[in-house]
Design a protein around this motif. Sequence first.
Motif, PDB file in Angstrom:
ATOM      1  N   LEU A 173      -2.546   7.219   6.706  1.00 28.16           N
ATOM      2  CA  LEU A 173      -2.866   6.478   5.583  1.00 28.16           C
ATOM      3  C   LEU A 173      -1.399   6.559   4.613  1.00 28.16           C
ATOM      4  O   LEU A 173      -1.303   5.642   4.199  1.00 28.16           O
ATOM      5  CB  LEU A 173      -4.077   7.074   4.856  1.00 28.16           C
ATOM      6  N   LEU A 174      -0.978   7.714   4.717  1.00 25.63           N
ATOM      7  CA  LEU A 174       0.507   7.705   3.877  1.00 25.63           C
ATOM      8  C   LEU A 174       1.391   6.801   4.614  1.00 25.63           C
ATOM      9  O   LEU A 174       2.221   6.118   3.711  1.00 25.63           O
ATOM     10  CB  LEU A 174       1.072   9.178   4.144  1.00 25.63           C
ATOM     11  N   GLN A 175       1.390   6.674   5.936  1.00 26.74           N
ATOM     12  CA  GLN A 175       2.571   5.552   6.280  1.00 26.74           C
ATOM     13  C   GLN A 175       2.263   4.309   6.029  1.00 26.74           C
ATOM     14  O   GLN A 175       3.022   3.364   5.628  1.00 26.74           O
ATOM     15  CB  GLN A 175       2.610   5.878   7.700  1.00 26.74           C
ATOM     16  N   ALA A 176       0.935   3.910   5.999  1.00 25.56           N
ATOM     17  CA  ALA A 176       0.567   2.615   5.768  1.00 25.56           C
ATOM     18  C   ALA A 176       0.757   2.310   4.057  1.00 25.56           C
ATOM     19  O   ALA A 176       0.787   1.175   3.739  1.00 25.56           O
ATOM     20  CB  ALA A 176      -1.265   2.448   5.849  1.00 25.56           C
ATOM     21  N   ARG A 177       0.875   3.515   3.486  1.00 25.61           N
ATOM     22  CA  ARG A 177       1.362   3.234   1.972  1.00 25.61           C
ATOM     23  C   ARG A 177       2.662   2.966   1.671  1.00 25.61           C
ATOM     24  O   ARG A 177       3.277   2.281   0.961  1.00 25.61           O
ATOM     25  CB  ARG A 177       0.636   4.188   0.962  1.00 25.61           C
ATOM     26  N   ARG A 178       3.477   3.668   2.771  1.00 24.90           N
ATOM     27  CA  ARG A 178       4.995   3.496   2.706  1.00 24.90           C
ATOM     28  C   ARG A 178       5.437   2.223   3.279  1.00 24.90           C
ATOM     29  O   ARG A 178       6.077   1.504   2.361  1.00 24.90           O
ATOM     30  CB  ARG A 178       5.640   4.554   3.421  1.00 24.90           C
ATOM     31  N   LEU A 231      -0.835  -1.193  10.419  1.00 24.33           N
ATOM     32  CA  LEU A 231      -2.387  -1.326   9.622  1.00 24.33           C
ATOM     33  C   LEU A 231      -2.260  -1.585   8.138  1.00 24.33           C
ATOM     34  O   LEU A 231      -1.087  -0.837   7.760  1.00 24.33           O
ATOM     35  CB  LEU A 231      -3.281  -0.354  10.246  1.00 24.33           C
ATOM     36  N   THR A 232      -3.136  -2.136   7.605  1.00 27.85           N
ATOM     37  CA  THR A 232      -2.984  -1.922   6.136  1.00 27.85           C
ATOM     38  C   THR A 232      -3.958  -0.619   5.762  1.00 27.85           C
ATOM     39  O   THR A 232      -4.363  -0.018   6.745  1.00 27.85           O
ATOM     40  CB  THR A 232      -4.010  -3.122   5.531  1.00 27.85           C
ATOM     41  N   VAL A 233      -3.824  -0.175   4.429  1.00 30.29           N
ATOM     42  CA  VAL A 233      -4.472   0.891   4.174  1.00 30.29           C
ATOM     43  C   VAL A 233      -6.130   0.691   4.134  1.00 30.29           C
ATOM     44  O   VAL A 233      -6.666   1.716   4.846  1.00 30.29           O
ATOM     45  CB  VAL A 233      -4.202   1.179   2.664  1.00 30.29           C
ATOM     46  N   ALA A 234      -6.651  -0.208   3.811  1.00 32.46           N
ATOM     47  CA  ALA A 234      -7.983  -0.443   4.293  1.00 32.46           C
ATOM     48  C   ALA A 234      -8.215  -0.352   5.683  1.00 32.46           C
ATOM     49  O   ALA A 234      -9.422   0.224   5.967  1.00 32.46           O
ATOM     50  CB  ALA A 234      -8.470  -1.855   3.694  1.00 32.46           C
ATOM     51  N   GLN A 235      -7.544  -0.774   6.712  1.00 32.72           N
ATOM     52  CA  GLN A 235      -7.772  -0.864   8.039  1.00 32.72           C
ATOM     53  C   GLN A 235      -7.782   0.497   8.513  1.00 32.72           C
ATOM     54  O   GLN A 235      -8.422   1.073   9.460  1.00 32.72           O
ATOM     55  CB  GLN A 235      -6.787  -1.775   8.624  1.00 32.72           C
ATOM     56  N   VAL A 236      -6.793   1.365   8.086  1.00 36.77           N
ATOM     57  CA  VAL A 236      -6.691   2.891   8.348  1.00 36.77           C
ATOM     58  C   VAL A 236      -7.877   3.644   8.069  1.00 36.77           C
ATOM     59  O   VAL A 236      -8.346   4.323   8.640  1.00 36.77           O
ATOM     60  CB  VAL A 236      -5.536   3.455   7.581  1.00 36.77           C
ATOM     61  N   LEU A 237      -8.249   3.373   6.834  1.00 38.59           N
ATOM     62  CA  LEU A 237      -9.617   3.948   6.274  1.00 38.59           C
ATOM     63  C   LEU A 237     -10.852   3.401   7.072  1.00 38.59           C
ATOM     64  O   LEU A 237     -11.671   4.279   7.412  1.00 38.59           O
ATOM     65  CB  LEU A 237      -9.905   3.724   4.935  1.00 38.59           C
ATOM     66  N   GLU A 238     -10.974   2.329   7.430  1.00 35.84           N
ATOM     67  CA  GLU A 238     -11.983   1.714   8.222  1.00 35.84           C
ATOM     68  C   GLU A 238     -12.372   2.318   9.432  1.00 35.84           C
ATOM     69  O   GLU A 238     -13.147   2.515  10.311  1.00 35.84           O
ATOM     70  CB  GLU A 238     -11.876   0.230   8.322  1.00 35.84           C
ATOM     71  N   ARG A 239     -10.975   2.491  10.065  1.00 31.07           N
ATOM     72  CA  ARG A 239     -11.015   3.121  11.516  1.00 31.07           C
ATOM     73  C   ARG A 239     -11.126   4.562  11.505  1.00 31.07           C
ATOM     74  O   ARG A 239     -10.924   5.152  12.619  1.00 31.07           O
ATOM     75  CB  ARG A 239      -9.628   2.621  12.357  1.00 31.07           C
ATOM     76  N   LYS A 242       1.582  -3.614   4.842  1.00 28.88           N
ATOM     77  CA  LYS A 242       1.075  -4.491   5.757  1.00 28.88           C
ATOM     78  C   LYS A 242       0.339  -5.568   5.085  1.00 28.88           C
ATOM     79  O   LYS A 242      -0.291  -6.518   5.569  1.00 28.88           O
ATOM     80  CB  LYS A 242       0.583  -4.101   6.983  1.00 28.88           C
ATOM     81  N   GLU A 243      -0.292  -5.226   3.771  1.00 29.89           N
ATOM     82  CA  GLU A 243      -0.989  -6.379   3.020  1.00 29.89           C
ATOM     83  C   GLU A 243      -0.169  -7.636   2.811  1.00 29.89           C
ATOM     84  O   GLU A 243       1.000  -7.467   2.544  1.00 29.89           O
ATOM     85  CB  GLU A 243      -1.557  -5.802   1.685  1.00 29.89           C
ATOM     86  N   GLU A 244      -0.909  -8.783   2.983  1.00 33.33           N
ATOM     87  CA  GLU A 244      -0.112  -9.892   2.855  1.00 33.33           C
ATOM     88  C   GLU A 244       0.559 -10.075   1.398  1.00 33.33           C
ATOM     89  O   GLU A 244       1.666 -10.649   1.186  1.00 33.33           O
ATOM     90  CB  GLU A 244      -1.018 -11.106   2.898  1.00 33.33           C
ATOM     91  N   TRP A 245       0.046  -9.645   0.271  1.00 30.26           N
ATOM     92  CA  TRP A 245       0.497  -9.628  -0.845  1.00 30.26           C
ATOM     93  C   TRP A 245       1.965  -8.971  -1.044  1.00 30.26           C
ATOM     94  O   TRP A 245       2.853  -9.376  -1.795  1.00 30.26           O
ATOM     95  CB  TRP A 245      -0.462  -9.068  -2.005  1.00 30.26           C
ATOM     96  N   PHE A 246       2.268  -7.843  -0.259  1.00 25.94           N
ATOM     97  CA  PHE A 246       3.473  -7.305  -0.541  1.00 25.94           C
ATOM     98  C   PHE A 246       4.692  -8.027  -0.082  1.00 25.94           C
ATOM     99  O   PHE A 246       4.597  -8.443   1.165  1.00 25.94           O
ATOM    100  CB  PHE A 246       3.395  -6.087   0.038  1.00 25.94           C
ATOM    101  N   LEU A 247       5.605  -8.234  -0.683  1.00 24.18           N
ATOM    102  CA  LEU A 247       7.036  -8.697  -0.609  1.00 24.18           C
ATOM    103  C   LEU A 247       8.000  -7.668   0.121  1.00 24.18           C
ATOM    104  O   LEU A 247       8.941  -7.989   0.615  1.00 24.18           O
ATOM    105  CB  LEU A 247       7.368  -9.920  -1.379  1.00 24.18           C
ATOM    106  N   HIS A 248       7.747  -6.501  -0.586  1.00 29.61           N
ATOM    107  CA  HIS A 248       8.806  -5.571  -0.406  1.00 29.61           C
ATOM    108  C   HIS A 248       8.102  -4.257  -0.066  1.00 29.61           C
ATOM    109  O   HIS A 248       6.958  -4.005  -0.709  1.00 29.61           O
ATOM    110  CB  HIS A 248       9.617  -5.345  -1.559  1.00 29.61           C
ATOM    111  N   SER A 249       8.429  -3.315   0.891  1.00 26.67           N
ATOM    112  CA  SER A 249       7.413  -1.959   1.277  1.00 26.67           C
ATOM    113  C   SER A 249       8.473  -1.078   0.747  1.00 26.67           C
ATOM    114  O   SER A 249       9.764  -1.021   0.742  1.00 26.67           O
ATOM    115  CB  SER A 249       7.183  -1.872   2.577  1.00 26.67           C
ATOM    116  N   PRO A 250       7.940  -0.178  -0.171  1.00 30.31           N
ATOM    117  CA  PRO A 250       8.660   1.037  -0.642  1.00 30.31           C
ATOM    118  C   PRO A 250       9.318   1.986   0.350  1.00 30.31           C
ATOM    119  O   PRO A 250      10.521   2.538  -0.249  1.00 30.31           O
ATOM    120  CB  PRO A 250       7.548   1.868  -1.655  1.00 30.31           C
ATOM    121  N   GLN A 251       8.785   1.991   1.416  1.00 28.71           N
ATOM    122  CA  GLN A 251       9.364   2.946   2.580  1.00 28.71           C
ATOM    123  C   GLN A 251       9.395   4.260   1.742  1.00 28.71           C
ATOM    124  O   GLN A 251      10.145   5.089   2.453  1.00 28.71           O
ATOM    125  CB  GLN A 251      10.690   2.504   2.872  1.00 28.71           C
TER     126      GLN A 251
END
Length: 286
Positions: free
Chosen positions: A253-258, A8-16, A261-270
């Motif tokens: 939420l923390l895992q969605a930030r690591r 999920l994206t950060v926004a989706q985690v918060l929405e749910r 899944k947002e389309e803009w991101f080409l690299h995830s920080p992990q």
Amino acid sequence: MAAPSTGLTVAQVLERSPAGDWRPLDPQNTLLMDLGSDGSRQVIIELAPRFAPRHVANIRTLAHEGYWDGLAIMRVQDNYVTQWGDPNTEVPEKAKPLGKASPKLPAEFSVPLKGLPLVRLPDADGWAPITGFVDGMPVAADPKTGQAWLAHCYGIVGAGRDMAKDSSNGTELYAVIGQSPRGLDLNITVVGRVLQGMQHLAALPRGGADMGFYGPSEPRTPIQRVRLLADVPETERPALEVLRTDSTTWPALLQARRVRKEEWFLHSPQHINLCNATVPTRPRMK
């Protein structure tokens, strides 16, 4: 092993997130600071009585008695802090009376780690062996000393002091407005954090060469008033709620930030660190 992605994206985690994962403002531990000549710029500060009970009690008294009303922002140092209080505090005949507040308090730099309801972060931190959150506050800890303390992250609020460790009493406060100055940890009593309105503190004109303190010819932003939320009629209180850091939504939420899944991101920080794991607020759901 890294935790699996939520997908999920950060926004989706918060929405749910369920309603029970959010909490209202605590009237006894929330300050409303109204800045500017018309008081239209409001800063909401959450206090941390678990970590600085004596200072928080003094701050409640100061707010209840209107100590900061009519005072000003005294210092804005770029990439560091915005500080407020009485510019005449060093001049006894001009200093504002403290009323029923205590003029002197013990330093409250840390608390025992044992028994603290710490929701730990697994991510490495260069400043402390253990980090996590308690009551929404960013916390660092050292099991060797058995101590835990509030970390100097963006938006954290501390009590300014002089050379003596016990020279703070909560009358002079600051908020971190720059890169987290973690070297201040365990050197200053931290009393809370800004929940909303950081833009009103971070975007102020910077002070002069004296560590950002405004000189006589530099205009200071006035503080119209600072109120304890408990002293504000319920109909006038901000309709705000805070994500609980002991909730099921928080680790998701923390895992969605690591793992972005947002389309803009080409690299995830992990990875995430204590000071960018900010706790969300939102308008109170009815």
